[in-house]
Design a protein around this motif. Structure first.
Motif, PDB file in Angstrom:
ATOM      1  N   ASP A 113      -4.289  13.000  -7.581  1.00 26.64           N
ATOM      2  CA  ASP A 113      -5.307  12.026  -7.208  1.00 26.64           C
ATOM      3  C   ASP A 113      -4.649  10.680  -6.941  1.00 26.64           C
ATOM      4  OD1 ASP A 113      -8.091  13.221  -7.546  1.00 26.64           O
ATOM      5  OD2 ASP A 113      -7.092  13.836  -9.401  1.00 26.64           O
ATOM      6  N   TYR A 114      -5.288   9.887  -6.121  1.00 25.41           N
ATOM      7  CA  TYR A 114      -4.857   8.537  -5.754  1.00 25.41           C
ATOM      8  C   TYR A 114      -6.139   7.732  -5.704  1.00 25.41           C
ATOM      9  CZ  TYR A 114      -2.883   5.023  -2.410  1.00 25.41           C
ATOM     10  OH  TYR A 114      -2.451   3.895  -1.763  1.00 25.41           O
ATOM     11  N   VAL A 115      -6.309   6.817  -6.646  1.00 24.48           N
ATOM     12  CA  VAL A 115      -7.548   6.041  -6.703  1.00 24.48           C
ATOM     13  C   VAL A 115      -7.236   4.574  -6.435  1.00 24.48           C
ATOM     14  CG1 VAL A 115      -9.502   5.334  -8.144  1.00 24.48           C
ATOM     15  CG2 VAL A 115      -8.578   7.663  -8.339  1.00 24.48           C
ATOM     16  N   ILE A 116      -7.895   4.027  -5.443  1.00 26.30           N
ATOM     17  CA  ILE A 116      -7.794   2.599  -5.149  1.00 26.30           C
ATOM     18  C   ILE A 116      -8.751   1.915  -6.120  1.00 26.30           C
ATOM     19  CG2 ILE A 116      -8.097   0.788  -3.417  1.00 26.30           C
ATOM     20  CD1 ILE A 116      -7.585   2.987  -1.270  1.00 26.30           C
ATOM     21  N   VAL A 117      -8.181   1.361  -7.182  1.00 25.46           N
ATOM     22  CA  VAL A 117      -8.967   0.766  -8.258  1.00 25.46           C
ATOM     23  C   VAL A 117      -9.469  -0.616  -7.865  1.00 25.46           C
ATOM     24  CG1 VAL A 117      -8.915   0.022 -10.676  1.00 25.46           C
ATOM     25  CG2 VAL A 117      -7.669   2.084  -9.981  1.00 25.46           C
ATOM     26  N   ASP A 118      -8.589  -1.409  -7.276  1.00 24.92           N
ATOM     27  CA  ASP A 118      -8.939  -2.778  -6.891  1.00 24.92           C
ATOM     28  C   ASP A 118      -8.187  -3.124  -5.612  1.00 24.92           C
ATOM     29  OD1 ASP A 118     -10.124  -5.502  -8.275  1.00 24.92           O
ATOM     30  OD2 ASP A 118      -8.390  -5.905  -6.994  1.00 24.92           O
ATOM     31  N   LEU A 119      -8.892  -3.671  -4.653  1.00 21.71           N
ATOM     32  CA  LEU A 119      -8.314  -4.053  -3.369  1.00 21.71           C
ATOM     33  C   LEU A 119      -8.751  -5.474  -3.053  1.00 21.71           C
ATOM     34  CD1 LEU A 119      -6.818  -3.291  -0.719  1.00 21.71           C
ATOM     35  CD2 LEU A 119      -8.991  -2.323   0.088  1.00 21.71           C
ATOM     36  N   ALA A 120      -7.788  -6.353  -2.813  1.00 21.02           N
ATOM     37  CA  ALA A 120      -8.118  -7.742  -2.475  1.00 21.02           C
ATOM     38  C   ALA A 120      -8.947  -7.772  -1.190  1.00 21.02           C
ATOM     39  CB  ALA A 120      -6.839  -8.555  -2.292  1.00 21.02           C
ATOM     40  N   PRO A 121      -9.908  -8.684  -1.096  1.00 19.30           N
ATOM     41  CA  PRO A 121     -10.753  -8.752   0.108  1.00 19.30           C
ATOM     42  C   PRO A 121      -9.961  -8.917   1.410  1.00 19.30           C
ATOM     43  CG  PRO A 121     -11.663 -10.123  -1.631  1.00 19.30           C
ATOM     44  CD  PRO A 121     -10.319  -9.649  -2.113  1.00 19.30           C
ATOM     45  N   ASP A 122      -8.793  -9.565   1.322  1.00 19.77           N
ATOM     46  CA  ASP A 122      -7.976  -9.755   2.526  1.00 19.77           C
ATOM     47  C   ASP A 122      -6.969  -8.616   2.743  1.00 19.77           C
ATOM     48  OD1 ASP A 122      -6.134 -10.241   0.524  1.00 19.77           O
ATOM     49  OD2 ASP A 122      -5.662 -12.287   1.168  1.00 19.77           O
ATOM     50  N   TYR A 123      -7.065  -7.564   1.932  1.00 18.15           N
ATOM     51  CA  TYR A 123      -6.188  -6.390   2.039  1.00 18.15           C
ATOM     52  C   TYR A 123      -4.714  -6.770   1.906  1.00 18.15           C
ATOM     53  CZ  TYR A 123     -10.035  -3.290   3.323  1.00 18.15           C
ATOM     54  OH  TYR A 123     -11.184  -2.531   3.312  1.00 18.15           O
ATOM     55  N   ARG A 124      -4.411  -7.745   1.045  1.00 21.20           N
ATOM     56  CA  ARG A 124      -3.031  -8.188   0.819  1.00 21.20           C
ATOM     57  C   ARG A 124      -2.446  -7.616  -0.464  1.00 21.20           C
ATOM     58  NH1 ARG A 124      -1.090  -8.918   5.131  1.00 21.20           N
ATOM     59  NH2 ARG A 124       0.648  -9.984   4.204  1.00 21.20           N
TER      60      ARG A 124
END
Length: 185
Positions: A113-124
């Protein structure tokens, strides 16, 4: 160890660790735009494990394929004076409506599994984790991440139950070697 054997062992461990989850589901980033997410992500910090031990200048590269799968390439060096090496794999969405949860396969037949837990709004910047919470990665679009953003992602990881006391920064530049908080090759 040969790269294929190392990759196989890595995925076996990741698959086994991923299957041990007995905690509540991980928080997931909302509305991940896959096209915007594609590209290169430098590994800034992680919970080290044997397959990545000693790697420097590491990065994951994602490319959306026409069939909807995601081509995955892991770039790394075993020292700054060593040639770059890569592992190639693939990823896919078990549920196309859930773009924050992927399955990743670097060596057949092992999957994780690969879970994107938190992603900055600017995708940085991004925090990735396994549901078992044994492994996690902090990644960024640049080889360095502002300290405040790194600390923010560590706080999210801690709140989600990851072992943040085990997190080490990955040397992305020669001058990172030997610095406090960095993994030593």
């Amino acid at each position: 160890m040969k790269p294929r054997f190392t990759a196989l062992l890595t995925l076996l461990v990741v698959a086994l660790l991923g299957g041990c989850a007995s905690q509540p589901p991980l928080r997931q980033a909302k509305d991940v735009d896959l096209a915007r997410y594609m590209g290169t992500w430098y590994v800034i910090g992680h919970v080290p494990y044997f397959a990545e031990k000693g790697d420097v200048a590491t990065a994951d590269e994602y490319r959306l394929k026409p069939d909807g799968d995601i081509a995955v390439t892991y770039h790394y060096r075993k020292g700054f004076d060593a040639p770059e090496k890569t592992w190639a794999g693939k990823a896919w969405l078990p549920d196309p409506a859930d773009t924050a949860h992927w399955k990743v396969q670097l060596v057949w037949p092992l999957r994780s599994d690969y879970v994107i837990v938190d992603l900055a709004p600017d995708y940085r910047s991004v925090l990735i984790g396994l549901p078992s919470r044994k492994l996690m990665w902090i990644m960024a679009r640049e080889r360095q991440l502002p300290a405040a953003e790194y600390q923010r992602l560590l706080a999210v990881a801690k709140a989600e139950g990851f072992p943040v006391d085990q997190v080490r920064k990955v040397p992305q530049r020669c001058e990172d070697l030997g610095q406090a908080g960095f993994e030593q090759p």
